[in-house]
Motif scaffolding. Structure first.
Motif, PDB file in Angstrom:
ATOM      1  N   LEU B  34       0.834  -1.192   0.000  1.00  0.00           N
ATOM      2  CA  LEU B  34       0.000   0.000   0.000  1.00  0.00           C
ATOM      3  C   LEU B  34       0.872   1.246   0.000  1.00  0.00           C
ATOM      4  CD1 LEU B  34      -2.582  -0.884   2.828  1.00  0.00           C
ATOM      5  CD2 LEU B  34      -2.983  -0.903   0.362  1.00  0.00           C
ATOM      6  N   SER B  35       0.295   2.357  -0.435  1.00  0.00           N
ATOM      7  CA  SER B  35       1.056   3.594  -0.320  1.00  0.00           C
ATOM      8  C   SER B  35       0.612   4.389   0.911  1.00  0.00           C
ATOM      9  CB  SER B  35       0.910   4.430  -1.585  1.00  0.00           C
ATOM     10  OG  SER B  35      -0.448   4.593  -1.888  1.00  0.00           O
ATOM     11  N   ASP B  36      -0.498   3.970   1.530  1.00  0.00           N
ATOM     12  CA  ASP B  36      -0.942   4.602   2.775  1.00  0.00           C
ATOM     13  C   ASP B  36      -1.837   3.588   3.504  1.00  0.00           C
ATOM     14  OD1 ASP B  36      -1.205   6.472   4.716  1.00  0.00           O
ATOM     15  OD2 ASP B  36      -2.672   7.714   3.649  1.00  0.00           O
ATOM     16  N   ALA B  37      -1.988   3.755   4.814  1.00  0.00           N
ATOM     17  CA  ALA B  37      -2.820   2.809   5.559  1.00  0.00           C
ATOM     18  C   ALA B  37      -3.704   3.542   6.564  1.00  0.00           C
ATOM     19  CB  ALA B  37      -1.932   1.798   6.276  1.00  0.00           C
ATOM     20  N   ASP B  38      -4.824   2.911   6.905  1.00  0.00           N
ATOM     21  CA  ASP B  38      -5.763   3.484   7.870  1.00  0.00           C
ATOM     22  C   ASP B  38      -5.313   3.191   9.303  1.00  0.00           C
ATOM     23  OD1 ASP B  38      -7.352   4.407   5.879  1.00  0.00           O
ATOM     24  OD2 ASP B  38      -8.660   2.628   5.864  1.00  0.00           O
ATOM     25  N   LEU B  39      -5.855   3.988  10.245  1.00  0.00           N
ATOM     26  CA  LEU B  39      -5.509   3.832  11.667  1.00  0.00           C
ATOM     27  C   LEU B  39      -5.816   2.429  12.177  1.00  0.00           C
ATOM     28  CD1 LEU B  39      -6.783   7.275  12.949  1.00  0.00           C
ATOM     29  CD2 LEU B  39      -4.401   6.477  12.938  1.00  0.00           C
ATOM     30  N   SER B  40      -6.946   1.882  11.742  1.00  0.00           N
ATOM     31  CA  SER B  40      -7.327   0.558  12.235  1.00  0.00           C
ATOM     32  C   SER B  40      -6.339  -0.510  11.784  1.00  0.00           C
ATOM     33  CB  SER B  40      -8.730   0.199  11.740  1.00  0.00           C
ATOM     34  OG  SER B  40      -8.722   0.142  10.328  1.00  0.00           O
ATOM     35  N   LEU B  41      -5.590  -0.209  10.705  1.00  0.00           N
ATOM     36  CA  LEU B  41      -4.588  -1.157  10.216  1.00  0.00           C
ATOM     37  C   LEU B  41      -3.231  -0.903  10.856  1.00  0.00           C
ATOM     38  CD1 LEU B  41      -5.460  -1.260   6.400  1.00  0.00           C
ATOM     39  CD2 LEU B  41      -5.942  -3.003   8.127  1.00  0.00           C
ATOM     40  N   MET B  42      -3.108   0.234  11.564  1.00  0.00           N
ATOM     41  CA  MET B  42      -1.821   0.559  12.181  1.00  0.00           C
ATOM     42  C   MET B  42      -1.752   0.090  13.632  1.00  0.00           C
ATOM     43  SD  MET B  42      -1.089   4.411  10.848  1.00  0.00           S
ATOM     44  CE  MET B  42      -0.718   4.786   9.152  1.00  0.00           C
TER      45      MET B  42
END
Lengths: 1054, 467
Positions: B34-42
């Motif tokens: 991915l080039s960016d990720a959501d908070l829930s994935l962090m």
């Protein structure tokens, strides 16, 4: 269009037209009346031809209408002779200055006259490769080409072999040459040759050596720059056999080879498992889990007859306390078996001059020197050329290969065969009363009744018999390599050509680690790698005489190349049942996918001018656009200029008996090396919690959720390619009517803007960034000497010598960085170290003062330098391959002697077996008391005697143990110079007369490979490398041994 | 026919040149990432990373230093002889800590601030603080103010340990503020409390108490510690527990070490003796004797709580909180009865943590025999810290080590020959870890300055907090 379809139909049917013919026979001799074997005879204007047999005679069916034959032979002037009414035509050939008018295959798969080149190339013929009895064509190149270094991973069936032409140009990029088969670049990658696992193949192993007509090695940029970015490390150009006009000719060959281990480290057989307890060497059996063989003398022990799962005779006790049955030492080498390889090939070729075909099939099947190890290769190849009109030629080729085998765990791997075998204590019988294959096939060898493993350390290191049964690894490659091409002569000086090549394979790998109750949970891995390479070349070719003196040759071309590699795997952990290696046996399963792809586009031009056949000027230029560089900055240039001057021609010296031919060459050029894929931006990876150093991480998805995290590599959107510039100067000389030939090349190259993954302080939030920095230089000399000391009527003696010397130096890396890890371990590695030869062996050494005196501690023991440093140079001082061939009538004896002078190898194996006390060295020095030569802390010469193994001071005081696991790196670095008889071939060509015309020719050859090896290196054959095609070299850590082979080959042409 | 051929050729040319030109750059975009990720994935990796570190190399070596574990083979043997070199903690420092959990926390905080979500901001800051607190207890001065800025500071300087501890406190304060602000809320990924901000606030207070007590030698803030404890968990049920999994990819670190490095690390025989001597029922949950060695791990043995694949690891346990309370009460001059109450609660919580039957005779006998302090202040302190030492085995080695360096308890006998070839002059109990080799290679000036500030930075150098 109708016409085209009809022709295509003809191609498919492989129809061979029959024409009216007459048969011409005769003998070809040289000026001295000696017959010439293998001289070519061609019916002019057709493609039907033949060669003279061992008696110098020929017989050629000549189509009607042909009235001239062309006679040619290397080193002699080509003659055209008109046919008279007689059907007998004897010809005397004249030695000539045109003797080097050998045709070589150069860039983009085009043929060129060697005499016209301004750079060095070297050719190998089919026999040079086949006679080596190597499964892997890369190994077949060993010692035969100046400037080429070949390192095989091991003697395991299907093991990779790696090749470097003129050393390394890239710190961390690929340093292997491009492989081009019939103008199509093919994949020679290898996946998974790390410090552990199994010996994987390099994919050039899929090429059947029997299909090869010849190979040309292109070395410097002047030779390779037309390939652009892919050719920074040279090119291996392979031309496969094609059909020649004539009746169908069938060739059959069959060979059988036997392999055995050619060298093993020397192991001791005098001391038992154990270590000093309370100051006394004491037997400590397998159940203790202890690994040392620093126990009592075996002669002081006997069995006690007790019930002991690890030995049918019981435990060991001091003599007098047991049942009187003396303890004994077992020979670990009994594990190895005799390997064998059976190779059968059949080919048919022929054609009517309009449509020519070549069809071949080959099957090679190997069993290794390790029980259960196998490798197989089955290949089928079809190649067709059709001259649709006198101006239009279409060709196509398809080669299907199926290869793979059962591979053996090796290296730094608790399951490695050599690790378990060499660490095994002499008093533990790995085979449990059996040896070799018989032991391997009996479960009681490696399995205790309770399901646990029977091994000398209670399963900490796998018993080799366990690992070859319980840790299987199988691969199965299906590959298709093919091309279609079209060539049209637009004008008599202008040709247009298009070729589309495809190389596609799938590599299916299944492996497992079986469970051991209470210890090992077990795992199964299924992996599929699919690779697809596509190459398209569109060329305009010009060949025009501008005046009586000037000739112009030119190429204008467009190239497109794309590679797409997908690796998908499923790893199943925690197995439910033993001996069941299927993914369904796993308790939890992870799936992975990696996709790597790259595209390249190039336009290129090549202009050659020849003046009066003695002055040759060539310039090339290529512009590449690559996908791996940032947009707007993704093109780069390769170029070269070369000059060849045949001074003997210019001065009219062709008939000078001493120096009939001499040419001087000079060239200069630059080529690029690509950036790694996906390096230009920051990514969020599937998350993994790592950072331990000993164990694998937590990988997501896990705990019922998925997660992603920012990659630890900092993207770089200003990357540029690496550039290597090379100056090459050389000359080719023929002396004494061509009896003596000399080809000398000097080159000096510099590679700048190295693409280096630079380690960053992790406190920046990134561990590395890919930057352009650094410089490597390479300077070398290559000499090829050919001589024919005797050329008589029946007897001849030929010598070919190849000399290679280079100095490959890391001049600069990046600011504040003195060394970059290339391969190996944290303790000992192969690195790029500023100011040192490339790949220097780096690790812990002893401490020395500025005058080189070893510094000794107050206790008499040498001190260890707290900082790691470069300790050895794995690059040889020189390589020398000398082949002597003696021919008498149909008998030929050929010996290839391979000399490697210098070049260090880290024998990590030695350090470890010295540490554990299984090496002969560790037994020999047990009683020794020595004074290390060096200086004490007060500066006086050391005079303190220390015992190397004093049980009363405990195991930790032993010389081989006190410096830690395996000792320090410096203790295990050895000069790996060698002299070996790489090949010895005795062949006999049975006279044609024997077969009364039913068989065109038949020959029998006996070949020995590595029959003799002389080296001071204490480990296995030092021609080995742990980490395959990586840039790191000179590492031996429980590598698999190499082999010595004996082979017999029968070849027949019908 | 010639025309047809040229048409075919032209078609091929067009096919392979024009189309490829445009997608050259696109080809270089990795389709597997991915080039960016959501908070829930962090959030899951921030948590999993930190909890995994609770059993990784620095804690296992702390266990060896604290003589609860010992080396049996390979590198672990060297560690047991105090040969804990510059390479020992390099992997942890690089991909476990700085470019691991701390980086992941920083990226999540930045994203949370950008998205205006205070829950993940608080979560990020809490884990960042915990990671930093552990790291400074291993290394003393560490980079922070110039860290995590990529090319801005390629060679970050080292902040003094004093300011790191201050930063830990203020990050936890900010975390509490953020959790209380309750903007954005939990959108997934909190594997510990499922988004319960109130429980995270309690954990933050417990962590504040832990790290305040760690600097007690510099400034005794026991009263403040007591206040924080009151605002922290009220029972074991409220502690921030991360439950590892049985799948190999989800295993608790010590279990994974057992699986992948079998027979290199064992349970310390002396520690086993200590527990045996005290009839401590926890020994059966800590280790098993195989006839030759004490093992902390056996494949699939569910009795060994800290060797289980799916161990439940507390970030800061209720037991630890009660040990902190007992010590703080002692230091503030509270009555023995109050100290005893906290100590008994601590031991009880420890027994509970290892799933012993609290009603069993062995447990009750043990608590009766060991839950009372007596004697001088020092003797009472020794009793509390020694009990904590036993209780912290397996999941909290770093706090046992911090306690030892701070108080001198438990009294340990240094291993013979523990000078470790110059790494540990004097041969005493190891006081710190060496800065890792990669810092020497990439950030030499700053790491050398940090070493110089801290008495050379060898294994014998006392950290600022414990001086």
């Amino acid at each position: 269009m109708k016409k085209l379809s009809l022709v295509l139909l003809l191609v498919m049917a492989g129809a061979v037209a029959v024409m009216a013919q007459r048969t011409i026979t005769g003998t070809v001799t040289d000026a001295e009346g000696e017959t010439l074997i293998g001289a070519s005879i061609l019916a002019k204007g057709t493609s039907s031809g033949t060669v003279t047999d061992i008696d110098g005679t020929y017989s050629l069916r000549v189509p009607e209408g042909v009235n001239t034959l062309i006679f040619s032979y290397t080193g002699f002037a080509t003659q055209e002779v008109e046919l008279g009414p007689s059907d007998v035509l004897d010809v005397t050939m004249q030695e000539s200055a045109e003797q080097l008018s050998e045709v070589v295959v150069t860039a983009i798969g085009l043929e060129a006259n060697r005499a016209r080149l301004g750079y060095s190339v070297q050719n190998l013929e089919s026999d040079d490769i086949i006679n080596s009895q190597e499964t892997n064509i890369v190994n077949g190149l060993n010692s035969k080409v100046a400037g080429v270094t070949v390192t095989s991973s091991s003697g395991s069936p299907g093991a990779s072999a790696n090749i470097r032409i003129r050393g390394a140009t890239s710190v961390t990029g690929n340093n292997q040459p491009l492989f081009v088969v019939d103008g199509v670049p093919i994949d020679n990658s290898e996946f998974g040759n790390g410090v552990d696992g199994v010996d994987q193949s390099n994919r050039a192993i899929d090429i059947n050596p029997n299909d090869i007509e010849n190979m040309t090695i292109l070395k410097g940029p002047a030779a390779t720059s037309l390939y652009g970015v892919r050719a920074a490390n040279g090119v291996v150009v392979i031309t496969t056999k094609s059909g020649r006009a004539g009746k169908p000719r069938v060739s059959f060959s069959s060979s059988y080879r036997v392999d055995e281990v050619n060298k093993m480290p020397e192991l001791q057989s005098s001391f038992a498992q154990g270590q000093p307890i309370g100051g006394v060497p004491t037997w400590r059996g397998p159940d203790t889990g202890e690994g040392f063989s620093w126990g009592p003398a075996i002669s002081d022990l006997e069995f006690d007859g007790s019930d002991y799962p690890y030995d049918q005779n019981g435990r060991l006790v001091p003599v007098g306390q047991g049942n009187g049955m003396p303890a004994q030492a077992y020979d670990q080498n009994d594990f190895f078996v005799r390997g064998n390889t059976y190779d059968v090939n059949l080919s048919v070729q022929g054609g009517n001059g309009i449509i020519n075909y070549f069809v071949s099939a080959g099957r090679l099947s190997s069993n290794g020197i390790v029980p259960n190890a196998t490798f197989e290769r089955n290949s089928v190849k079809v190649k067709l050329d059709a001259n649709l009109t006198d101006k239009l030629t279409i060709s196509g080729s398809a080669n299907y290969v199926n290869s793979g085998g059962f591979r053996i765990q090796r290296g730094s791997n608790l399951r490695g065969v050599m690790l378990g075998l060499l660490r095994n204590t002499p008093t533990f019988d790995m085979g449990n009363g059996l040896v070799g294959q018989e032991a391997a096939d009996n479960r009681a060898t490696y399995l205790l009744p309770d399901g646990r493993q029977r091994s000398y350390r209670a399963g900490i290191y796998d018993n080799p018999y366990w690992t070859i049964n319980k840790n299987p690894f199988q691969d199965n490659v299906n590959r298709l390599i093919g091309y279609g091409s079209l060539r049209y002569e637009l004008l008599d000086w202008l040709t247009v050509q298009y070729k589309l090549g495809l190389d596609q394979y799938s590599d299916r790998r299944n492996s497992a680690i079986d469970l051991i109750p209470g210890r090992i949970a077990g795992s199964v891995t299924q992996e599929i790698i699919t690779s697809s390479d596509l190459n398209s070349d569109f060329l305009f070719l010009v060949d025009k005489d501008l005046s009586d003196s000037w000739n112009l040759g030119a190429i204008l071309g467009h190239n497109y190349f794309s590679t797409d590699v997908v690796s998908q795997s499923a790893v199943g952990n925690t197995l439910a049942a033993p001996d069941f290696y299927h993914i369904s046996n796993a308790t939890d399963i992870q799936a992975f996918e990696g996709i790597s792809r790259r595209k390249l586009m190039g336009v290129f031009g090549d202009v050659s001018l020849a003046y009066n056949n003695y002055l040759f000027i060539n310039g090339t230029y290529r512009n590449d656009w690559t996908s791996t560089l940032p947009e707007g900055n993704n093109d780069f240039q390769s170029w070269s200029a070369s000059l060849g001057f045949a001074f003997t021609e210019a001065l009219g010296m062709q008939n000078n008996p001493i120096l009939p031919y001499g040419k001087l060459r000079v060239s200069y050029g630059a080529v690029g090396n690509d950036a790694p894929i996906y390096a230009t931006q920051n990514y969020f990876n599937a998350a993994a919690a790592t950072g331990d150093g000993f164990i694998s991480g937590i990988t997501f998805p896990a705990f019922g959720v998925n997660a992603f995290e920012r990659d630890i590599q900092l993207g770089n959107n200003i990357l540029t390619p690496e550039t290597t510039t090379t100056l090459e100067i050389g000359g080719e000389f023929k002396f004494l009517r061509g009896r003596l030939g000399l080809d000398v090349t000097y080159y000096n190259s510099e590679s700048v803007d190295q693409i280096i993954p630079v380690q960053l302080s992790a406190t920046t939030g990134f561990t590395n960034a890919i930057l352009n920095a650094g410089r490597i230089t390479n300077e070398g000399v290559e000499i090829v000497l050919t001589a024919t000391p005797v050329r008589g009527q029946d007897f001849s003696w030929d010598i070919v010598g190849n000399f290679t010397h280079y100095e490959n130096t890391v001049e600069e890396l990046i600011e504040d960085v003195d060394n970059i890890f290339l391969a190996g371990f944290t303790s000992t590695s192969s690195e790029a170290v500023v100011g040192m030869p490339f790949g220097a062996i780096y690790g812990d050494g002893f401490r020395y003062d500025d005058d080189g005196n070893l510094l000794i501690g107050a206790d008499g023991w040498p001190l260890v330098d707290p900082s790691k440093r470069a300790l050895g140079d794995p690059n040889p001082d020189f390589l020398l391959g000398i082949r002597n061939t003696f021919s008498y009538k149909g008998v030929s004896l050929s010996a290839l002697l391979d000399i490697r002078q210098g070049g260090d190898v880290w024998c990590g194996t030695c350090g470890i077996i010295d540490y554990f006390g299984t090496s002969q060295v560790s037994a020999d020095e047990r009683g020794d008391v020595v004074v290390f030569d060096g200086l004490l802390p007060d500066g006086t010469p050391n005079d303190i005697a220390v015992p190397l193994a004093d049980p009363t001071s405990g195991l930790g005081s032993y010389y081989r143990v006190r410096y830690g696991f395996g000792g320090i790196s410096e203790m295990s670095i050895y000069d790996a110079s060698w002299v070996r008889l790489r090949e010895l071939t005795l062949s006999y060509t049975i006279p044609k007369s024997v077969f009364k015309g039913k068989v065109e020719n038949m020959s029998i050859a006996l070949t020995g490979r590595n029959l003799w090896l002389n080296t001071d290196y204490p480990g296995i054959d030092p021609e080995t490398n742990l980490t395959g095609a990586s840039n790191g070299i000179g590492l031996d850590y429980f590598n698999m041994p190499n082999t010595r082979s004996y082979a017999a080959t029968l070849r027949a042409n019908f | 026919m010639r025309n047809i051929l040229f048409m075919l050729l032209a078609l091929l040319m067009v096919a392979f040149s024009t189309s490829s030109c445009e997608d050259l750059t696109e080809v270089n975009e990795d389709p597997t990432r991915l080039s960016d990720a959501d908070l829930s994935l962090m959030a899951p990796i921030v948590q999993a990373g930190h909890y995994r570190n609770e059993g990784s190399n620095p804690t296992r070596v702390a266990g060896i230093v604290m003589q609860q574990l010992t080396g049996f083979d390979a590198q672990q043997l060297a560690y047991a002889a105090n040969v804990i070199g510059e390479d020992a903690m390099d992997n942890y420092w690089r991909t476990g800590l700085y470019a691991g959990t701390m980086k992941d926390a920083i990226v999540m905080i930045d994203k949370a601030v950008e998205d205006g979500n205070t829950f993940y901001e608080g979560l990020g800051k809490l884990f960042l603080a915990a990671a930093m607190g552990d790291a400074t207890s291993y290394f003393g001065d560490i980079p922070y103010s110039e860290a995590f800025q990529g090319t801005e500071f390629l060679k970050p300087s080292y902040d003094a340990q004093e300011s790191i501890y201050a930063e830990v406190q203020s990050l936890l304060d900010e975390a509490i503020v953020a959790f209380n602000a309750d903007k954005g809320g939990h959108v997934g990924g909190d594997l510990v409390f499922g988004g319960d901000a109130a429980l995270w606030v309690k954990t933050a207070n417990a962590l504040k108490a832990r790290y305040l007590m760690q600097t007690q030698k510099r400034q005794d803030r026991s009263a403040e510690v007591l206040t924080l404890i009151d605002a922290a968990m009220a029972s074991s049920a409220e502690q921030a527990t991360f439950v590892f999994g049985t799948a190999e990819t989800e295993n608790w670190t010590l279990a994974k070490f057992g699986r992948e490095r079998t027979n290199t690390l064992t349970f310390n025989e002396g520690f086993a003796q200590r527990l045996e001597d005290n009839a401590d029922p926890r020994l059966t949950k800590y280790a098993i004797f195989d006839g030759t060695n004490w093992l902390y791990w056996e494949l699939g043995n569910p009795d060994l709580v800290w060797g289980r694949d799916d161990a439940a690891i507390p970030l800061v346990s209720y037991a630890e909180l009660m040990f902190l309370k007992a010590e703080a009460l002692l230091r503030t001059g509270a009555a023995d009865a109050d100290v005893n109450e906290a100590l008994t609660a601590a031991i009880t919580a420890s027994m509970e943590l290892v799933e012993l039957d609290l009603m069993s005779a062995e447990v009750m006998d043990y608590i009766a025999a060991n839950g009372q302090v007596s004697g001088s202040f020092d003797e009472k302190l020794e009793q509390i810290i020694n009990e904590a030492y036993v209780a912290y085995y397996g999941h909290n080695f770093h706090q046992a080590w911090a306690n030892q360096r701070r108080t001198g308890y438990p009294v340990l006998t240094p291993v013979p020959g523990g000078e470790a070839d110059g790494l540990n002059p004097g041969g005493g109990i190891v006081q710190r870890y060496l800065y890792p080799v990669s810092e020497t290679q990439t950030n030499r000036e700053n790491v050398d300055a940090a070493r110089a500030r801290q008495g050379g930075g060898l294994l014998n150098a006392t950290l600022w907090a414990f001086e």
